[in-house]
Write a protein that holds these residues in place. Structure first.
Motif, PDB file in Angstrom:
ATOM      1  N   PHE A 205       0.857  -1.187   0.000  1.00 50.19           N
ATOM      2  CA  PHE A 205       0.000   0.000   0.000  1.00 50.19           C
ATOM      3  C   PHE A 205       0.897   1.243   0.000  1.00 50.19           C
ATOM      4  CE2 PHE A 205      -3.545   2.318   2.556  1.00 50.19           C
ATOM      5  CZ  PHE A 205      -3.960   2.971   1.414  1.00 50.19           C
ATOM      6  N   SER A 206       1.042   1.850  -1.168  1.00 51.47           N
ATOM      7  CA  SER A 206       1.997   2.953  -1.328  1.00 51.47           C
ATOM      8  C   SER A 206       1.705   4.119  -0.395  1.00 51.47           C
ATOM      9  CB  SER A 206       2.047   3.416  -2.781  1.00 51.47           C
ATOM     10  OG  SER A 206       0.776   3.791  -3.227  1.00 51.47           O
ATOM     11  N   ARG A 207       0.450   4.432  -0.177  1.00 52.70           N
ATOM     12  CA  ARG A 207       0.106   5.566   0.695  1.00 52.70           C
ATOM     13  C   ARG A 207       0.551   5.285   2.139  1.00 52.70           C
ATOM     14  NH1 ARG A 207      -0.781  10.751   0.016  1.00 52.70           N
ATOM     15  NH2 ARG A 207      -1.858  10.203  -1.873  1.00 52.70           N
ATOM     16  N   ALA A 208       0.358   4.069   2.628  1.00 49.25           N
ATOM     17  CA  ALA A 208       0.779   3.733   3.987  1.00 49.25           C
ATOM     18  C   ALA A 208       2.304   3.753   4.114  1.00 49.25           C
ATOM     19  CB  ALA A 208       0.236   2.361   4.387  1.00 49.25           C
ATOM     20  N   LEU A 209       2.991   3.261   3.089  1.00 52.16           N
ATOM     21  CA  LEU A 209       4.462   3.308   3.107  1.00 52.16           C
ATOM     22  C   LEU A 209       4.948   4.756   3.130  1.00 52.16           C
ATOM     23  CD1 LEU A 209       4.985   0.481   0.521  1.00 52.16           C
ATOM     24  CD2 LEU A 209       5.781   0.419   2.900  1.00 52.16           C
ATOM     25  N   TYR A 210       4.282   5.594   2.360  1.00 44.39           N
ATOM     26  CA  TYR A 210       4.616   7.022   2.321  1.00 44.39           C
ATOM     27  C   TYR A 210       4.385   7.668   3.691  1.00 44.39           C
ATOM     28  CZ  TYR A 210       3.830  11.973   1.320  1.00 44.39           C
ATOM     29  OH  TYR A 210       3.841  13.350   1.343  1.00 44.39           O
ATOM     30  N   VAL A 211       3.260   7.369   4.322  1.00 41.25           N
ATOM     31  CA  VAL A 211       2.953   7.936   5.637  1.00 41.25           C
ATOM     32  C   VAL A 211       3.978   7.464   6.669  1.00 41.25           C
ATOM     33  CG1 VAL A 211       1.259   7.949   7.528  1.00 41.25           C
ATOM     34  CG2 VAL A 211       0.512   8.321   5.169  1.00 41.25           C
ATOM     35  N   ARG A 212       4.355   6.207   6.592  1.00 38.46           N
ATOM     36  CA  ARG A 212       5.399   5.715   7.500  1.00 38.46           C
ATOM     37  C   ARG A 212       6.698   6.494   7.256  1.00 38.46           C
ATOM     38  NH1 ARG A 212       6.978  -0.364   7.304  1.00 38.46           N
ATOM     39  NH2 ARG A 212       5.222  -0.676   8.689  1.00 38.46           N
ATOM     40  N   GLY A 213       7.017   6.746   6.000  1.00 36.38           N
ATOM     41  CA  GLY A 213       8.202   7.531   5.675  1.00 36.38           C
ATOM     42  C   GLY A 213       8.129   8.930   6.254  1.00 36.38           C
ATOM     43  N   LEU A 214       6.962   9.546   6.167  1.00 36.04           N
ATOM     44  CA  LEU A 214       6.783  10.884   6.749  1.00 36.04           C
ATOM     45  C   LEU A 214       7.038  10.866   8.250  1.00 36.04           C
ATOM     46  CD1 LEU A 214       3.497  12.164   5.021  1.00 36.04           C
ATOM     47  CD2 LEU A 214       5.842  12.931   4.586  1.00 36.04           C
TER      48      LEU A 214
ATOM     49  N   ASP B  79      17.196   7.825   6.767  1.00 39.79           N
ATOM     50  CA  ASP B  79      17.511   6.593   6.032  1.00 39.79           C
ATOM     51  C   ASP B  79      16.292   5.678   5.922  1.00 39.79           C
ATOM     52  OD1 ASP B  79      20.142   7.372   5.623  1.00 39.79           O
ATOM     53  OD2 ASP B  79      20.886   6.287   7.374  1.00 39.79           O
ATOM     54  N   ARG B  80      15.637   5.444   7.035  1.00 36.97           N
ATOM     55  CA  ARG B  80      14.446   4.579   6.999  1.00 36.97           C
ATOM     56  C   ARG B  80      13.289   5.258   6.269  1.00 36.97           C
ATOM     57  NH1 ARG B  80      13.042   2.767  12.630  1.00 36.97           N
ATOM     58  NH2 ARG B  80      11.368   1.673  11.551  1.00 36.97           N
ATOM     59  N   ALA B  81      13.204   6.579   6.390  1.00 41.40           N
ATOM     60  CA  ALA B  81      12.174   7.312   5.647  1.00 41.40           C
ATOM     61  C   ALA B  81      12.383   7.105   4.146  1.00 41.40           C
ATOM     62  CB  ALA B  81      12.212   8.793   5.997  1.00 41.40           C
ATOM     63  N   ARG B  82      13.635   7.277   3.699  1.00 41.86           N
ATOM     64  CA  ARG B  82      13.959   7.087   2.280  1.00 41.86           C
ATOM     65  C   ARG B  82      13.590   5.669   1.842  1.00 41.86           C
ATOM     66  NH1 ARG B  82      19.160   7.867   2.380  1.00 41.86           N
ATOM     67  NH2 ARG B  82      19.525   5.650   2.627  1.00 41.86           N
ATOM     68  N   ASP B  83      13.896   4.678   2.669  1.00 41.26           N
ATOM     69  CA  ASP B  83      13.567   3.293   2.321  1.00 41.26           C
ATOM     70  C   ASP B  83      12.065   3.111   2.121  1.00 41.26           C
ATOM     71  OD1 ASP B  83      16.265   2.700   2.501  1.00 41.26           O
ATOM     72  OD2 ASP B  83      16.097   1.738   4.480  1.00 41.26           O
ATOM     73  N   ASN B  84      11.260   3.737   2.967  1.00 35.73           N
ATOM     74  CA  ASN B  84       9.804   3.626   2.829  1.00 35.73           C
ATOM     75  C   ASN B  84       9.298   4.367   1.598  1.00 35.73           C
ATOM     76  OD1 ASN B  84       8.122   2.282   5.231  1.00 35.73           O
ATOM     77  ND2 ASN B  84      10.115   2.960   5.963  1.00 35.73           N
ATOM     78  N   TYR B  85       9.866   5.528   1.308  1.00 38.49           N
ATOM     79  CA  TYR B  85       9.477   6.242   0.082  1.00 38.49           C
ATOM     80  C   TYR B  85       9.819   5.415  -1.152  1.00 38.49           C
ATOM     81  CZ  TYR B  85       9.230  10.390   3.133  1.00 38.49           C
ATOM     82  OH  TYR B  85       8.921  11.285   4.139  1.00 38.49           O
ATOM     83  N   LEU B  86      10.991   4.784  -1.129  1.00 42.83           N
ATOM     84  CA  LEU B  86      11.388   3.939  -2.261  1.00 42.83           C
ATOM     85  C   LEU B  86      10.490   2.716  -2.380  1.00 42.83           C
ATOM     86  CD1 LEU B  86      15.266   4.161  -1.918  1.00 42.83           C
ATOM     87  CD2 LEU B  86      13.866   5.075  -3.782  1.00 42.83           C
ATOM     88  N   GLU B  87      10.116   2.134  -1.254  1.00 43.78           N
ATOM     89  CA  GLU B  87       9.209   0.982  -1.282  1.00 43.78           C
ATOM     90  C   GLU B  87       7.842   1.390  -1.841  1.00 43.78           C
ATOM     91  OE1 GLU B  87       8.293  -2.910  -1.140  1.00 43.78           O
ATOM     92  OE2 GLU B  87      10.246  -2.064  -0.633  1.00 43.78           O
ATOM     93  N   ALA B  88       7.380   2.576  -1.486  1.00 42.65           N
ATOM     94  CA  ALA B  88       6.117   3.079  -2.045  1.00 42.65           C
ATOM     95  C   ALA B  88       6.224   3.209  -3.559  1.00 42.65           C
ATOM     96  CB  ALA B  88       5.759   4.420  -1.412  1.00 42.65           C
ATOM     97  N   LEU B  89       7.383   3.641  -4.044  1.00 38.83           N
ATOM     98  CA  LEU B  89       7.587   3.753  -5.497  1.00 38.83           C
ATOM     99  C   LEU B  89       7.683   2.396  -6.169  1.00 38.83           C
ATOM    100  CD1 LEU B  89      10.027   6.776  -5.689  1.00 38.83           C
ATOM    101  CD2 LEU B  89       7.699   6.665  -6.581  1.00 38.83           C
TER     102      LEU B  89
ATOM    103  N   PRO C 152       3.912  11.751  -4.445  1.00 40.14           N
ATOM    104  CA  PRO C 152       4.285  12.225  -3.105  1.00 40.14           C
ATOM    105  C   PRO C 152       5.629  11.691  -2.619  1.00 40.14           C
ATOM    106  CG  PRO C 152       1.954  11.676  -3.144  1.00 40.14           C
ATOM    107  CD  PRO C 152       2.545  11.193  -4.446  1.00 40.14           C
ATOM    108  N   SER C 153       5.929  10.434  -2.942  1.00 36.07           N
ATOM    109  CA  SER C 153       7.224   9.877  -2.538  1.00 36.07           C
ATOM    110  C   SER C 153       8.370  10.548  -3.285  1.00 36.07           C
ATOM    111  CB  SER C 153       7.268   8.369  -2.779  1.00 36.07           C
ATOM    112  OG  SER C 153       6.528   7.704  -1.782  1.00 36.07           O
ATOM    113  N   LEU C 154       8.179  10.790  -4.574  1.00 36.63           N
ATOM    114  CA  LEU C 154       9.219  11.477  -5.342  1.00 36.63           C
ATOM    115  C   LEU C 154       9.468  12.874  -4.793  1.00 36.63           C
ATOM    116  CD1 LEU C 154       8.128  10.401  -8.921  1.00 36.63           C
ATOM    117  CD2 LEU C 154      10.252   9.753  -7.763  1.00 36.63           C
TER     118      LEU C 154
END
Length: 110
Positions: free
Chosen positions: A25-34, A43-53, A61-63
């Motif tokens: 779920f890209s939106r949830a991964l993005y929110v976790r990154g936020l 570092d972990r935020a970036r990993d979650n944004y990349l996983e959302a992508l 939003p991740s980009l």
């Protein structure tokens, strides 16, 4: 536990529950990154944004969150790539277009 910390914990539990139901779920991964970025864990935020992508290749939003992280790291090629993807998807804000133009000027490319 402070109220703000308790709220962050509750928010994290909601994100974890959403991801348990839909692991990609890209939106949830993005929110976790936020949330991680707000806690200072870039570092972990970036990993979650990349996983959302990885889940949704065009998830703007991740980009929009990734390119400044790459910029802070001094990773100009990745910052440019994220900004170009936003531009080509017609999702780039005026500030993002300006940042991309500045990168082009600074690097002598287009």
């Amino acid at each position: 536990m402070k109220i703000k910390e308790a709220r962050n914990f509750d928010d994290e539990q909601l994100v974890d529950r959403a991801l348990a139901l839909r692991p990609n779920f890209s939106r949830a991964l993005y929110v976790r990154g936020l949330a991680l970025e707000a806690l200072g864990d870039a570092d972990r935020a970036r990993d979650n944004y990349l996983e959302a992508l990885r889940s949704d290749r065009g998830f703007a939003p991740s980009l929009s969150k990734l390119w400044p992280l790459y910029q802070k790291e001094g990773n100009t090629p990745e910052a440019i790539s994220a900004l170009e993807r936003l531009l080509f998807a017609r999702e780039a804000s005026l500030d993002e277009k300006a940042a991309l133009a500045k990168y082009y000027i600074d690097t002598g490319s287009n």
